[in-house]
Design a protein around this motif. Structure first.
Motif, PDB file in Angstrom:
ATOM      1  N   VAL A   1       0.834  -1.208   0.000  1.00  0.00           N
ATOM      2  CA  VAL A   1       0.000   0.000   0.000  1.00  0.00           C
ATOM      3  C   VAL A   1       0.868   1.257   0.000  1.00  0.00           C
ATOM      4  N   SER A   2       1.931   1.281   0.792  1.00  0.00           N
ATOM      5  CA  SER A   2       2.726   2.511   0.842  1.00  0.00           C
ATOM      6  C   SER A   2       3.490   2.699  -0.475  1.00  0.00           C
ATOM      7  N   HIS A   3       3.882   1.594  -1.115  1.00  0.00           N
ATOM      8  CA  HIS A   3       4.508   1.707  -2.445  1.00  0.00           C
ATOM      9  C   HIS A   3       3.528   2.317  -3.456  1.00  0.00           C
ATOM     10  N   LEU A   4       2.283   1.839  -3.439  1.00  0.00           N
ATOM     11  CA  LEU A   4       1.291   2.327  -4.395  1.00  0.00           C
ATOM     12  C   LEU A   4       0.938   3.787  -4.136  1.00  0.00           C
ATOM     13  N   GLU A   5       0.921   4.161  -2.852  1.00  0.00           N
ATOM     14  CA  GLU A   5       0.613   5.557  -2.526  1.00  0.00           C
ATOM     15  C   GLU A   5       1.716   6.480  -3.037  1.00  0.00           C
ATOM     16  N   LYS A   6       2.945   6.033  -2.917  1.00  0.00           N
ATOM     17  CA  LYS A   6       4.071   6.815  -3.449  1.00  0.00           C
ATOM     18  C   LYS A   6       3.916   6.978  -4.964  1.00  0.00           C
ATOM     19  N   GLU A   7       3.542   5.897  -5.596  1.00  0.00           N
ATOM     20  CA  GLU A   7       3.343   5.856  -7.045  1.00  0.00           C
ATOM     21  C   GLU A   7       2.273   6.870  -7.467  1.00  0.00           C
ATOM     22  N   VAL A   8       1.157   6.886  -6.739  1.00  0.00           N
ATOM     23  CA  VAL A   8       0.060   7.818  -7.036  1.00  0.00           C
ATOM     24  C   VAL A   8       0.546   9.256  -6.912  1.00  0.00           C
ATOM     25  N   ASN A   9       1.305   9.552  -5.862  1.00  0.00           N
ATOM     26  CA  ASN A   9       1.733  10.920  -5.608  1.00  0.00           C
ATOM     27  C   ASN A   9       2.838  11.398  -6.535  1.00  0.00           C
ATOM     28  N   SER A  10       3.524  10.461  -7.203  1.00  0.00           N
ATOM     29  CA  SER A  10       4.624  10.870  -8.074  1.00  0.00           C
ATOM     30  C   SER A  10       4.149  11.233  -9.481  1.00  0.00           C
ATOM     31  N   HIS A  11       2.892  10.933  -9.794  1.00  0.00           N
ATOM     32  CA  HIS A  11       2.390  11.251 -11.130  1.00  0.00           C
ATOM     33  C   HIS A  11       1.920  12.697 -11.195  1.00  0.00           C
TER      34      HIS A  11
END
Ligand SMILES: [Zn+2]
Ligand SMILES: [Zn+2]
Length: 181
Positions: free
Chosen positions: A110-120
């Motif tokens: 989940v924290s990996h995916l949240e980082k991914e969302v915020n980097s776009h």
């Protein structure tokens, strides 16, 4: 069902609204088919559109000292596959499409995916929304699922980047109203 790591009997537990099987000893979690995606979606609504199918990727080669785990459901050997770039190696069963996660791995995902969302950037989300829009009609998930993916992308656009891309937002909003009818 027995824990693939230590053989203890798994116990049913309530996990983010889903009924999952958990090991009382090592706290590992067993996700039946599609439950991992549903747990991820309920962890954070913004993660809905980031879908990664653990059954699409190539399994890792078995090497010396690598773990080999047995599916608690079908008793066949599971495969190890990385969950995207999260650093988490999950165990998947190709028979029943269940997934085993060791303690703490779900949170890492989940924290990996949240980082991914915020980097776009918001531009990416605009294109993603358009892509999702067409997927409603062509996508493999069926109209209802795709509709939910679209709404979550639109939600991101509206809440986080409303000011930055005024014009794009107007177009998206038009689409949004249209799909509600
Ligand atoms: Zn265990
Ligand atoms: Zn299985």
């Amino acid at each position: 069902m027995d824990c693939p790591e230590d053989g203890a009997q798994l116990k049913s537990t309530d996990f983010r609204g889903l009924s999952l099987d958990e090991c009382p000893t090592c706290m590992g979690l067993w996700f039946d088919r599609d439950e991992l995606r549903r747990a991820k979606d309920s962890a954070d609504k913004d993660l809905r559109w980031l879908d990664f199918d653990p059954f699409m990727g190539e399994a890792q080669e078995w090497g010396e000292g690598k773990r080999k785990r047995i599916c608690p459901k079908c008793s066949v050997q599971m495969e190890v596959v990385p969950y995207e770039k999260s650093g988490v190696l999950i165990d998947r069963c190709k028979e029943c499409h269940g997934v085993w996660l060791s303690h703490g791995e779900f949170e890492k995902i989940v924290s990996h995916l949240e980082k991914e969302v915020n980097s776009h950037s918001s531009g990416d989300y605009g294109w993603e929304a358009v892509r999702e829009f067409f997927q409603i009609f062509t996508g493999p998930e069926g109209p209802k699922e795709e509709m939910r993916d679209l709404f979550s992308v639109l939600h991101l656009l509206r809440t986080r980047w409303a000011v930055e891309h005024r014009r794009l937002l107007d177009i998206i909003n038009g689409m949004y109203e249209g799909t509600l009818k």
